[in-house]
Motif scaffolding. Structure first.
Motif, PDB file in Angstrom:
ATOM      1  N   PHE A   1       1.061  -1.266  -0.161  1.00  0.00           N
ATOM      2  CA  PHE A   1       0.089   0.225  -0.051  1.00  0.00           C
ATOM      3  C   PHE A   1       0.896   1.330  -0.065  1.00  0.00           C
ATOM      4  O   PHE A   1       1.697   1.294   0.852  1.00  0.00           O
ATOM      5  N   THR A   2       0.313   2.284  -1.027  1.00  0.00           N
ATOM      6  CA  THR A   2       1.386   3.016  -1.132  1.00  0.00           C
ATOM      7  C   THR A   2       0.540   4.651  -1.256  1.00  0.00           C
ATOM      8  O   THR A   2      -0.063   4.485  -0.385  1.00  0.00           O
ATOM      9  N   LEU A   3       1.397   5.547  -1.049  1.00  0.00           N
ATOM     10  CA  LEU A   3       0.963   6.761  -0.505  1.00  0.00           C
ATOM     11  C   LEU A   3      -0.557   7.064  -2.435  1.00  0.00           C
ATOM     12  O   LEU A   3      -0.939   8.109  -2.249  1.00  0.00           O
ATOM     13  N   GLY A   4       0.343   6.705  -3.358  1.00  0.00           N
ATOM     14  CA  GLY A   4      -0.726   7.204  -4.328  1.00  0.00           C
ATOM     15  C   GLY A   4      -1.997   5.708  -4.594  1.00  0.00           C
ATOM     16  O   GLY A   4      -3.066   6.310  -5.043  1.00  0.00           O
ATOM     17  N   HIS A   5      -1.884   4.611  -3.946  1.00  0.00           N
ATOM     18  CA  HIS A   5      -3.052   3.795  -3.103  1.00  0.00           C
ATOM     19  C   HIS A   5      -4.028   4.747  -2.445  1.00  0.00           C
ATOM     20  O   HIS A   5      -4.905   5.107  -1.976  1.00  0.00           O
ATOM     21  N   ARG A   6      -3.325   5.425  -1.797  1.00  0.00           N
ATOM     22  CA  ARG A   6      -4.131   6.552  -0.758  1.00  0.00           C
ATOM     23  C   ARG A   6      -4.671   7.498  -1.128  1.00  0.00           C
ATOM     24  O   ARG A   6      -6.385   7.737  -0.840  1.00  0.00           O
ATOM     25  N   TYR A   7      -3.908   8.374  -2.194  1.00  0.00           N
ATOM     26  CA  TYR A   7      -4.520   9.082  -2.991  1.00  0.00           C
ATOM     27  C   TYR A   7      -5.768   8.598  -3.165  1.00  0.00           C
ATOM     28  O   TYR A   7      -6.854   9.576  -3.987  1.00  0.00           O
ATOM     29  N   LEU A   8      -5.512   7.884  -4.019  1.00  0.00           N
ATOM     30  CA  LEU A   8      -7.234   7.470  -4.916  1.00  0.00           C
ATOM     31  C   LEU A   8      -7.770   7.181  -3.965  1.00  0.00           C
ATOM     32  O   LEU A   8      -9.196   7.242  -4.013  1.00  0.00           O
ATOM     33  N   VAL A   9      -7.692   6.730  -2.900  1.00  0.00           N
ATOM     34  CA  VAL A   9      -9.121   6.467  -1.880  1.00  0.00           C
ATOM     35  C   VAL A   9      -9.317   7.695  -1.316  1.00  0.00           C
ATOM     36  O   VAL A   9     -10.613   7.810  -0.454  1.00  0.00           O
ATOM     37  N   GLU A  10      -8.399   8.444  -1.067  1.00  0.00           N
ATOM     38  CA  GLU A  10      -9.146  10.057  -0.446  1.00  0.00           C
ATOM     39  C   GLU A  10     -10.160  10.349  -1.908  1.00  0.00           C
ATOM     40  O   GLU A  10     -10.321  11.179  -0.548  1.00  0.00           O
ATOM     41  N   GLN A  11      -9.694  10.444  -3.446  1.00  0.00           N
ATOM     42  CA  GLN A  11     -10.786  10.811  -3.784  1.00  0.00           C
ATOM     43  C   GLN A  11     -11.856  10.220  -4.072  1.00  0.00           C
ATOM     44  O   GLN A  11     -13.279  11.128  -3.826  1.00  0.00           O
ATOM     45  N   ALA A  12     -11.812   8.944  -4.116  1.00  0.00           N
ATOM     46  CA  ALA A  12     -13.605   7.981  -4.143  1.00  0.00           C
ATOM     47  C   ALA A  12     -13.721   8.438  -2.912  1.00  0.00           C
ATOM     48  O   ALA A  12     -15.248   8.646  -2.561  1.00  0.00           O
ATOM     49  N   SER A  13     -13.337   8.246  -1.552  1.00  0.00           N
ATOM     50  CA  SER A  13     -13.832   8.450  -0.245  1.00  0.00           C
ATOM     51  C   SER A  13     -14.674  10.474  -0.107  1.00  0.00           C
ATOM     52  O   SER A  13     -15.868  10.397   1.040  1.00  0.00           O
ATOM     53  N   LYS A  14     -14.044  11.495  -0.778  1.00  0.00           N
ATOM     54  CA  LYS A  14     -14.681  12.735  -0.716  1.00  0.00           C
ATOM     55  C   LYS A  14     -16.188  12.730  -1.392  1.00  0.00           C
ATOM     56  O   LYS A  14     -16.610  14.001  -1.448  1.00  0.00           O
ATOM     57  N   GLU A  15     -15.823  11.980  -2.822  1.00  0.00           N
ATOM     58  CA  GLU A  15     -16.771  11.325  -3.655  1.00  0.00           C
ATOM     59  C   GLU A  15     -18.699  10.815  -3.410  1.00  0.00           C
ATOM     60  O   GLU A  15     -18.874  11.498  -4.051  1.00  0.00           O
TER      61      GLU A  15
ATOM     62  N   GLN B   1      -4.298  -0.773   8.210  1.00  0.00           N
ATOM     63  CA  GLN B   1      -4.288   0.529   8.663  1.00  0.00           C
ATOM     64  C   GLN B   1      -3.845   2.459   7.697  1.00  0.00           C
ATOM     65  O   GLN B   1      -3.865   2.782   8.711  1.00  0.00           O
ATOM     66  N   GLY B   2      -3.892   1.981   7.029  1.00  0.00           N
ATOM     67  CA  GLY B   2      -3.653   2.712   5.728  1.00  0.00           C
ATOM     68  C   GLY B   2      -4.614   3.612   5.422  1.00  0.00           C
ATOM     69  O   GLY B   2      -4.027   5.259   5.150  1.00  0.00           O
ATOM     70  N   VAL B   3      -5.559   3.589   5.913  1.00  0.00           N
ATOM     71  CA  VAL B   3      -6.783   4.272   5.088  1.00  0.00           C
ATOM     72  C   VAL B   3      -7.748   3.888   7.008  1.00  0.00           C
ATOM     73  O   VAL B   3      -8.857   4.284   6.987  1.00  0.00           O
ATOM     74  N   ALA B   4      -7.449   4.013   7.732  1.00  0.00           N
ATOM     75  CA  ALA B   4      -7.847   3.271   9.454  1.00  0.00           C
ATOM     76  C   ALA B   4      -9.058   5.303   9.173  1.00  0.00           C
ATOM     77  O   ALA B   4      -9.800   5.114  10.423  1.00  0.00           O
ATOM     78  N   ASP B   5      -8.727   5.883   9.152  1.00  0.00           N
ATOM     79  CA  ASP B   5      -8.784   7.711   9.339  1.00  0.00           C
ATOM     80  C   ASP B   5      -9.821   7.503   8.356  1.00  0.00           C
ATOM     81  O   ASP B   5     -10.880   8.558   8.302  1.00  0.00           O
ATOM     82  N   LEU B   6     -10.337   6.877   7.909  1.00  0.00           N
ATOM     83  CA  LEU B   6     -11.626   7.911   6.798  1.00  0.00           C
ATOM     84  C   LEU B   6     -13.002   6.546   7.675  1.00  0.00           C
ATOM     85  O   LEU B   6     -12.991   5.648   6.702  1.00  0.00           O
ATOM     86  N   ASP B   7     -14.360   7.279   7.910  1.00  0.00           N
ATOM     87  CA  ASP B   7     -14.399   6.081   8.018  1.00  0.00           C
ATOM     88  C   ASP B   7     -16.187   5.837   7.129  1.00  0.00           C
ATOM     89  O   ASP B   7     -16.719   5.199   7.817  1.00  0.00           O
ATOM     90  N   ASN B   8     -15.757   6.612   5.931  1.00  0.00           N
ATOM     91  CA  ASN B   8     -16.389   6.203   4.776  1.00  0.00           C
ATOM     92  C   ASN B   8     -16.254   5.270   3.788  1.00  0.00           C
ATOM     93  O   ASN B   8     -16.883   4.556   3.084  1.00  0.00           O
ATOM     94  N   VAL B   9     -15.049   4.418   4.852  1.00  0.00           N
ATOM     95  CA  VAL B   9     -14.297   3.207   3.590  1.00  0.00           C
ATOM     96  C   VAL B   9     -14.009   2.080   4.663  1.00  0.00           C
ATOM     97  O   VAL B   9     -13.471   2.012   5.946  1.00  0.00           O
ATOM     98  N   ASP B  10     -14.567   0.671   3.683  1.00  0.00           N
ATOM     99  CA  ASP B  10     -14.241  -0.580   4.258  1.00  0.00           C
ATOM    100  C   ASP B  10     -13.554  -0.851   3.212  1.00  0.00           C
ATOM    101  O   ASP B  10     -13.341  -1.025   2.249  1.00  0.00           O
ATOM    102  N   VAL B  11     -12.360  -1.784   3.857  1.00  0.00           N
ATOM    103  CA  VAL B  11     -11.804  -2.404   3.704  1.00  0.00           C
ATOM    104  C   VAL B  11     -11.743  -3.982   3.557  1.00  0.00           C
ATOM    105  O   VAL B  11     -12.833  -4.687   4.743  1.00  0.00           O
ATOM    106  N   ILE B  12     -12.393  -4.873   1.986  1.00  0.00           N
ATOM    107  CA  ILE B  12     -12.913  -6.408   1.692  1.00  0.00           C
ATOM    108  C   ILE B  12     -11.556  -7.279   1.536  1.00  0.00           C
ATOM    109  O   ILE B  12     -11.155  -7.147   0.212  1.00  0.00           O
TER     110      ILE B  12
ATOM    111  N   PRO C   1       2.808   5.877   6.747  1.00  0.00           N
ATOM    112  CA  PRO C   1       3.736   5.570   8.087  1.00  0.00           C
ATOM    113  C   PRO C   1       3.819   4.169   8.095  1.00  0.00           C
ATOM    114  O   PRO C   1       4.694   3.469   8.828  1.00  0.00           O
ATOM    115  N   THR C   2       2.786   3.579   8.530  1.00  0.00           N
ATOM    116  CA  THR C   2       1.940   2.516   8.483  1.00  0.00           C
ATOM    117  C   THR C   2       3.168   1.708   7.544  1.00  0.00           C
ATOM    118  O   THR C   2       3.753   0.214   8.209  1.00  0.00           O
ATOM    119  N   THR C   3       2.325   1.809   6.710  1.00  0.00           N
ATOM    120  CA  THR C   3       3.784   0.700   5.571  1.00  0.00           C
ATOM    121  C   THR C   3       4.875   1.334   5.329  1.00  0.00           C
ATOM    122  O   THR C   3       5.762  -0.617   5.677  1.00  0.00           O
TER     123      THR C   3
END
Length: 350
Positions: free
Chosen positions: A159-173, A200-211, A324-326
């Protein structure tokens, strides 16, 4: 006349030649190492003249290389049923109550007749399953939400900052985002490691589930293609089947209306995959491509670059590319990860 079932040992050159000639004559042309070396068991059906008249193999929970002929019988279907029954029995004895078959489209009816359910089909091939838990079980166990829902499918190796950025965009929209992590231990980081790093990398995003994607978020690179000879057709088959499985089996029952992917400037095959998703998912699922996050102004963040930095022990590079977690995980297990890389090179002869 009574046909006899026997084990075939493909490491035996004579038996392999007999087997390969038989399946080739039945239109199965692909014998690359990725397909053959992972076969666990192969059975052969022999007639009274000691001629091979049917065969099938199993790899993990996948049935493949099934072929029969009608020589000396007016019931080719009976031979097919006997092969499948034998393979299913062996899978069940191994503790596999749920299994798959990848086959040509013209054989879907034969497998359906013995209880397999089609998951996705294309002009090149089809994927079917049998047993439990099945895809309905998988969907039922995924948390259900109202509002707009989006999905991201990732291997995340790691899991990279690139993955994190993609998740953040989806989470906002969107009201909710599902991250489906590919469940296959063919990467540098194990499935459990990758899943935990994503979580761990998206734990602060309340509207995201990891499956955990289990068998249904299958990386397109993993679909068996032993019945397809042309390399371009293999890519098309794999990507189309993967896209249709997601669209019909996952997105529809979960009411997922968007799927997010990063643009792909580095991998030709992944670029083709994104193009296939664009064609196959819409209009029911909108494909949204997000420009890849960059570092050092011009270089895109990629897990490939991270793995290369791990191999060289280049902490200054990989710490720029991962959360940081990775980083904490890599720092703690750097030696083990480097041993895995070296071991992979030895296995592949590099």
């Amino acid at each position: 006349m009574t046909d006899e079932l026997r084990d075939l040992y493909l490491l035996n050159k004579q038996q392999r030649r007999t087997w390969q000639r038989f399946v080739t004559e039945r239109g199965i042309p692909n014998f690359n190492a990725n397909e053959i070396d992972v076969i666990e068991e192969t059975v052969g059906l022999f007639n009274d003249e000691d001629e091979l008249v049917g065969t099938g193999s199993i790899t993990n929970h996948v049935i493949k290389y099934v072929a029969v002929c009608d020589k000396g019988t007016d019931s080719k279907g009976a031979r097919f049923n006997r092969i499948i029954s034998e393979l299913e029995g062996r899978l069940i004895r191994k503790g596999q109550s749920h299994y798959f078959v990848f086959t040509k489209p013209e054989y879907v009816a034969s497998f359906s007749y013995v209880g397999f359910k089609p998951l996705a089909t294309s002009e090149y091939g089809a994927l079917l399953e049998k047993g439990t838990p099945n895809i309905q079980t998988f969907v039922e166990n995924v948390p259900h939400y109202g509002g707009t829902k989006a999905a991201i499918v990732m291997n995340a190796n790691p899991f990279t900052l690139g993955h994190r950025y993609l998740v953040e965009q989806a989470s906002k929209e969107n009201d909710h985002v599902y991250i489906f992590v590919v469940n296959q231990d063919v990467s540098l980081f194990t499935t459990a490691e990758r899943f935990n790093l994503v979580k761990q990398g998206v734990a602060d995003l309340d509207n995201v589930d990891v499956i955990n994607g289990q068998e249904y978020m299958v990386s397109y690179l993993s679909f068996p293609s032993y019945f397809i000879k042309n390399a371009d057709d293999v890519i098309k088959y794999q990507t189309t089947l993967d896209a249709r499985l997601f669209r019909d089996g996952i997105a529809k029952p979960l009411n997922i209306t968007k799927r997010y992917v990063g643009t792909e400037p580095l991998s030709h095959t992944t670029a083709i995959y994104n193009e296939t998703l664009q064609t196959e998912l819409q209009p029911s699922v909108q494909l949204i491509e997000i420009d890849r996050k960059q570092f050092e102004m011009t270089r895109v963040i990629s897990a490939t670059t991270v793995r290369s930095a791990i191999e060289r022990g280049d902490e200054m590079l990989y710490q720029q590319l991962v959360p940081p977690t990775t980083k904490q995980f890599i720092d703690k297990h750097l030696g083990l990860l480097q041993e895995r890389i070296e071991g992979g090179k030895k296995v592949n002869g590099n």
